[in-house]
Design a protein around this motif. Sequence first.
Motif, PDB file in Angstrom:
ATOM      1  N   SER A  63       0.830  -1.202   0.000  1.00 42.19           N
ATOM      2  CA  SER A  63       0.000   0.000   0.000  1.00 42.19           C
ATOM      3  C   SER A  63       0.868   1.258   0.000  1.00 42.19           C
ATOM      4  O   SER A  63       0.622   2.192  -0.765  1.00 42.19           O
ATOM      5  CB  SER A  63      -0.906  -0.020   1.230  1.00 42.19           C
ATOM      6  OG  SER A  63      -1.683   1.147   1.293  1.00 42.19           O
ATOM      7  N   SER A  65       3.991   1.468  -0.979  1.00 40.25           N
ATOM      8  CA  SER A  65       4.728   1.522  -2.248  1.00 40.25           C
ATOM      9  C   SER A  65       3.853   2.099  -3.350  1.00 40.25           C
ATOM     10  O   SER A  65       4.319   2.905  -4.165  1.00 40.25           O
ATOM     11  CB  SER A  65       5.208   0.125  -2.653  1.00 40.25           C
ATOM     12  OG  SER A  65       6.153  -0.345  -1.742  1.00 40.25           O
ATOM     13  N   GLN A  66       2.591   1.697  -3.369  1.00 42.79           N
ATOM     14  CA  GLN A  66       1.660   2.215  -4.365  1.00 42.79           C
ATOM     15  C   GLN A  66       1.458   3.721  -4.152  1.00 42.79           C
ATOM     16  O   GLN A  66       1.458   4.496  -5.106  1.00 42.79           O
ATOM     17  CB  GLN A  66       0.333   1.476  -4.271  1.00 42.79           C
ATOM     18  CG  GLN A  66      -0.649   1.832  -5.350  1.00 42.79           C
ATOM     19  CD  GLN A  66      -1.934   1.030  -5.227  1.00 42.79           C
ATOM     20  OE1 GLN A  66      -2.270   0.516  -4.160  1.00 42.79           O
ATOM     21  NE2 GLN A  66      -2.662   0.936  -6.326  1.00 42.79           N
ATOM     22  N   PHE A  67       1.319   4.136  -2.904  1.00 45.44           N
ATOM     23  CA  PHE A  67       1.175   5.554  -2.586  1.00 45.44           C
ATOM     24  C   PHE A  67       2.415   6.326  -3.031  1.00 45.44           C
ATOM     25  O   PHE A  67       2.317   7.401  -3.625  1.00 45.44           O
ATOM     26  CB  PHE A  67       0.946   5.730  -1.082  1.00 45.44           C
ATOM     27  CG  PHE A  67       0.843   7.170  -0.654  1.00 45.44           C
ATOM     28  CD1 PHE A  67      -0.329   7.886  -0.839  1.00 45.44           C
ATOM     29  CD2 PHE A  67       1.918   7.813  -0.062  1.00 45.44           C
ATOM     30  CE1 PHE A  67      -0.429   9.206  -0.451  1.00 45.44           C
ATOM     31  CE2 PHE A  67       1.831   9.136   0.327  1.00 45.44           C
ATOM     32  CZ  PHE A  67       0.656   9.836   0.136  1.00 45.44           C
ATOM     33  N   ALA A  69       4.542   5.523  -5.387  1.00 48.44           N
ATOM     34  CA  ALA A  69       4.602   5.554  -6.852  1.00 48.44           C
ATOM     35  C   ALA A  69       3.705   6.665  -7.400  1.00 48.44           C
ATOM     36  O   ALA A  69       4.110   7.407  -8.311  1.00 48.44           O
ATOM     37  CB  ALA A  69       4.191   4.202  -7.432  1.00 48.44           C
ATOM     38  N   VAL A  70       2.508   6.816  -6.854  1.00 47.34           N
ATOM     39  CA  VAL A  70       1.600   7.883  -7.294  1.00 47.34           C
ATOM     40  C   VAL A  70       2.220   9.238  -6.973  1.00 47.34           C
ATOM     41  O   VAL A  70       2.212  10.159  -7.795  1.00 47.34           O
ATOM     42  CB  VAL A  70       0.213   7.726  -6.634  1.00 47.34           C
ATOM     43  CG1 VAL A  70      -0.657   8.953  -6.873  1.00 47.34           C
ATOM     44  CG2 VAL A  70      -0.470   6.476  -7.149  1.00 47.34           C
ATOM     45  N   TRP A  71       2.771   9.377  -5.772  1.00 43.04           N
ATOM     46  CA  TRP A  71       3.408  10.631  -5.362  1.00 43.04           C
ATOM     47  C   TRP A  71       4.583  10.970  -6.276  1.00 43.04           C
ATOM     48  O   TRP A  71       4.704  12.090  -6.747  1.00 43.04           O
ATOM     49  CB  TRP A  71       3.880  10.513  -3.909  1.00 43.04           C
ATOM     50  CG  TRP A  71       4.663  11.696  -3.433  1.00 43.04           C
ATOM     51  CD1 TRP A  71       4.172  12.884  -2.993  1.00 43.04           C
ATOM     52  CD2 TRP A  71       6.087  11.790  -3.362  1.00 43.04           C
ATOM     53  NE1 TRP A  71       5.198  13.708  -2.652  1.00 43.04           N
ATOM     54  CE2 TRP A  71       6.392  13.068  -2.863  1.00 43.04           C
ATOM     55  CE3 TRP A  71       7.126  10.921  -3.671  1.00 43.04           C
ATOM     56  CZ2 TRP A  71       7.685  13.503  -2.666  1.00 43.04           C
ATOM     57  CZ3 TRP A  71       8.422  11.346  -3.472  1.00 43.04           C
ATOM     58  CH2 TRP A  71       8.701  12.625  -2.975  1.00 43.04           C
ATOM     59  N   GLU A  73       5.189   9.946  -9.317  1.00 42.50           N
ATOM     60  CA  GLU A  73       4.695  10.237 -10.668  1.00 42.50           C
ATOM     61  C   GLU A  73       4.116  11.650 -10.733  1.00 42.50           C
ATOM     62  O   GLU A  73       4.366  12.401 -11.684  1.00 42.50           O
ATOM     63  CB  GLU A  73       3.629   9.206 -11.050  1.00 42.50           C
ATOM     64  CG  GLU A  73       3.257   9.206 -12.506  1.00 42.50           C
ATOM     65  CD  GLU A  73       2.291   8.071 -12.807  1.00 42.50           C
ATOM     66  OE1 GLU A  73       1.200   8.379 -13.315  1.00 42.50           O
ATOM     67  OE2 GLU A  73       2.629   6.902 -12.522  1.00 42.50           O
ATOM     68  N   THR A  74       3.367  12.037  -9.714  1.00 44.72           N
ATOM     69  CA  THR A  74       2.772  13.373  -9.658  1.00 44.72           C
ATOM     70  C   THR A  74       3.850  14.444  -9.559  1.00 44.72           C
ATOM     71  O   THR A  74       3.813  15.439 -10.280  1.00 44.72           O
ATOM     72  CB  THR A  74       1.814  13.475  -8.453  1.00 44.72           C
ATOM     73  OG1 THR A  74       0.833  12.458  -8.567  1.00 44.72           O
ATOM     74  CG2 THR A  74       1.152  14.835  -8.386  1.00 44.72           C
ATOM     75  N   SER A  76       6.983  14.224 -10.423  1.00 41.26           N
ATOM     76  CA  SER A  76       7.758  14.234 -11.659  1.00 41.26           C
ATOM     77  C   SER A  76       7.045  15.037 -12.736  1.00 41.26           C
ATOM     78  O   SER A  76       7.656  15.879 -13.416  1.00 41.26           O
ATOM     79  CB  SER A  76       7.999  12.806 -12.143  1.00 41.26           C
ATOM     80  OG  SER A  76       8.674  12.808 -13.377  1.00 41.26           O
TER      81      SER A  76
END
Length: 88
Positions: A63, A65-67, A69-71, A73-74, A76
């Motif tokens: 969970s 790690s998924q959070f 990754a979204v952070w 990506e945003t 970046s």
Amino acid sequence: MESGNATSHDQNSPPPDEHDEEDVIDPQSPMDPFDWQALETEYLAAMAECKAEEDAHLQDFASLSQFFAVWAETISGREQERSHQRHV
């Protein structure tokens, strides 16, 4: 230290000629049977508990790690927009 004392045992320990109760047990006498089934059951229960804890930790990690990754990506995407605006 006392000089001339040939014994090297502690003053609180019994003299070497006294035996504990364990020392008088006959080594040829049969041992009490061991309950291997109970040991296996206890072991499997402990392992199941550890597995449940591990699964909970892995779920938390997934969970987070998924959070992350979204952070990432945003952030970046946002930084790319900002850097593009600086060059224009």
